[in-house]
Motif scaffolding. Structure first.
Motif, mmCIF file in Angstrom:
data_model
loop_
_atom_site.group_PDB
_atom_site.id
_atom_site.type_symbol
_atom_site.label_atom_id
_atom_site.label_comp_id
_atom_site.label_asym_id
_atom_site.label_seq_id
_atom_site.Cartn_x
_atom_site.Cartn_y
_atom_site.Cartn_z
ATOM 1 N N UNK A 82 -14.978 -17.544 20.114
ATOM 2 C CA UNK A 82 -14.667 -16.449 21.030
ATOM 3 C C UNK A 82 -13.237 -16.544 21.524
ATOM 4 N N UNK A 83 -12.825 -17.731 21.936
ATOM 5 C CA UNK A 83 -11.461 -17.911 22.437
ATOM 6 C C UNK A 83 -10.437 -17.608 21.352
ATOM 7 N N UNK A 84 -10.715 -18.054 20.134
ATOM 8 C CA UNK A 84 -9.793 -17.804 19.027
ATOM 9 C C UNK A 84 -9.711 -16.306 18.718
ATOM 10 N N UNK A 85 -10.873 -15.622 18.697
ATOM 11 C CA UNK A 85 -10.895 -14.195 18.384
ATOM 12 C C UNK A 85 -10.182 -13.378 19.455
ATOM 13 N N UNK A 86 -10.368 -13.747 20.711
ATOM 14 C CA UNK A 86 -9.691 -13.026 21.786
ATOM 15 C C UNK A 86 -8.175 -13.196 21.703
ATOM 16 N N UNK A 87 -7.756 -14.391 21.382
ATOM 17 C CA UNK A 87 -6.324 -14.658 21.269
ATOM 18 C C UNK A 87 -5.703 -13.924 20.090
ATOM 19 N N UNK A 88 -6.485 -13.743 19.035
ATOM 20 C CA UNK A 88 -5.948 -13.167 17.795
ATOM 21 C C UNK A 88 -6.582 -11.819 17.459
ATOM 22 N N UNK A 89 -6.983 -11.071 18.479
ATOM 23 C CA UNK A 89 -7.671 -9.795 18.249
ATOM 24 C C UNK A 89 -6.808 -8.801 17.472
ATOM 25 N N UNK A 90 -5.505 -8.805 17.701
ATOM 26 C CA UNK A 90 -4.634 -7.882 16.975
ATOM 27 C C UNK A 90 -4.587 -8.213 15.489
ATOM 28 N N UNK A 91 -4.584 -9.508 15.161
ATOM 29 C CA UNK A 91 -4.572 -9.899 13.751
ATOM 30 C C UNK A 91 -5.876 -9.463 13.067
ATOM 31 N N UNK A 92 -7.001 -9.584 13.780
ATOM 32 C CA UNK A 92 -8.279 -9.153 13.218
ATOM 33 C C UNK A 92 -8.235 -7.666 12.893
ATOM 34 N N UNK A 93 -7.735 -6.869 13.813
ATOM 35 C CA UNK A 93 -7.669 -5.424 13.574
ATOM 36 C C UNK A 93 -6.703 -5.083 12.449
ATOM 37 N N UNK A 94 -5.602 -5.787 12.363
ATOM 38 C CA UNK A 94 -4.634 -5.529 11.285
ATOM 39 C C UNK A 94 -5.250 -5.846 9.926
ATOM 40 N N UNK A 95 -5.986 -6.943 9.851
ATOM 41 C CA UNK A 95 -6.597 -7.318 8.580
ATOM 42 C C UNK A 95 -7.670 -6.322 8.175
ATOM 43 N N UNK A 96 -8.484 -5.889 9.118
ATOM 44 C CA UNK A 96 -9.520 -4.908 8.797
ATOM 45 C C UNK A 96 -8.903 -3.575 8.393
ATOM 46 N N UNK A 97 -7.795 -3.212 9.015
ATOM 47 C CA UNK A 97 -7.127 -1.953 8.668
ATOM 48 C C UNK A 97 -6.515 -2.015 7.273
ATOM 49 N N UNK A 98 -6.053 -3.199 6.866
ATOM 50 C CA UNK A 98 -5.424 -3.337 5.548
ATOM 51 C C UNK A 98 -6.435 -3.303 4.421
ATOM 52 N N UNK A 99 -7.702 -3.585 4.725
ATOM 53 C CA UNK A 99 -8.726 -3.690 3.679
ATOM 54 C C UNK A 99 -9.177 -2.322 3.188
ATOM 55 N N UNK A 100 -9.606 -2.289 1.933
ATOM 56 C CA UNK A 100 -10.202 -1.090 1.354
ATOM 57 C C UNK A 100 -11.686 -1.021 1.687
ATOM 58 N N UNK A 101 -12.333 -2.185 1.656
ATOM 59 C CA UNK A 101 -13.751 -2.304 1.995
ATOM 60 C C UNK A 101 -13.930 -3.463 2.968
ATOM 61 N N UNK A 102 -14.931 -3.340 3.837
ATOM 62 C CA UNK A 102 -15.307 -4.415 4.747
ATOM 63 C C UNK A 102 -16.706 -4.873 4.361
ATOM 64 N N UNK A 103 -16.865 -6.146 4.029
ATOM 65 C CA UNK A 103 -18.140 -6.690 3.598
ATOM 66 C C UNK A 103 -18.760 -7.497 4.737
ATOM 67 N N UNK A 104 -20.017 -7.220 5.052
ATOM 68 C CA UNK A 104 -20.739 -7.967 6.087
ATOM 69 C C UNK A 104 -22.024 -8.512 5.489
ATOM 70 N N UNK A 105 -22.458 -9.666 5.991
ATOM 71 C CA UNK A 105 -23.641 -10.331 5.439
ATOM 72 C C UNK A 105 -24.913 -9.853 6.123
#
Length: 224
Positions: free
Chosen positions: A120-143
């Motif tokens: 949680x702490x890591x995701x909160x600190x790097x929330x912008x990177x998470x959004x940038x990576x998801x935006x760059x993807x063509x597909x998002x795969x979830x388990x």
């Protein structure tokens, strides 16, 4: 079809998936050597026609250098599809954005909503990177349905989300469980959200009630 898999983490999972992808075409696995140190596993990949390229991310300069090495490998390989893990570091974001110019990118989102504890702490600190990576993807795969529904909840209008099964992550070994039906196994990263304290409390209650069983706890993490 030429498939490239950028595997900066989850070595065993990535190796197994790369081997399975060979049936669909040539497969290149770009791995973090620091997380992938099992010679036997790499030999097995070679026998199963998975090409391997190494990057190293043990320090900031090496992380920056890993981008150039990974992109160079992709450029010479000329993939039809790039698969990658979501891993919220700036150098991975750069890697994915450049890769997206070469081929469609399928991003594996392991935790749509971060777990409690260190995640949680890591995701909160790097929330912008998470959004940038998801935006760059063509597909998002979830388990599975649970993670897929979480991802849809976060982005209800996103039509790029695809549900995939997790598949096995542990390979058979010479170690076998003891005889009897009352053996249990709890394994994984020992983080707070896994509920290890609850499991142990339940085990103590069961023992007090006269139940006979053997509980195996296997893994690493701060909760141990």
């Amino acid at each position: 079809m030429r498939i490239a898999f950028i595997a900066t983490q989850f070595a065993d999972y990535s190796a197994g998936l790369a081997e399975a992808l060979v049936q669909f075409g040539h497969t290149l696995l770009i791995i973090d050597k620091d997380r992938f140190q099992e010679d036997e596993l790499e030999s097995r990949l070679a026998r199963n026609d998975v090409a391997v390229r190494h990057v190293t991310q043990s320090s900031l300069p090496r992380r920056v250098a890993s981008v150039g090495r990974a992109i160079s490998s992709l450029a010479s390989y000329r993939p039809d599809l790039v698969i990658a893990h979501e891993h919220a570091h700036p150098h991975i974001t750069t890697m994915l954005r450049i890769a997206a110019r070469m081929a469609p990118v399928a991003l594996i989102v392991h935790d749509p909503k971060p777990h409690s504890g260190r995640d949680l702490a890591f995701a909160q600190k790097n929330s912008q990177e998470i959004q940038r990576q998801r935006s760059a993807a063509t597909f998002l795969l979830a388990h599975g349905d649970f993670c897929t529904n979480q991802l849809v909840e976060l982005s209800p209008s996103d039509r790029r989300i695809v549900s995939i099964p997790h598949g096995p992550i542990l390979l058979p070994s010479h170690q076998k469980a003891g005889p009897g039906l009352n053996s249990m196994l709890f394994f994984g990263r020992m983080e707070a959200y896994k509920g290890l304290e609850t499991l142990l409390a339940a085990a103590r209650d069961a023992r007090s009630a006269g139940a006979k069983f053997h509980l195996n706890i296997v893994g690493r993490g701060p909760e141990l």
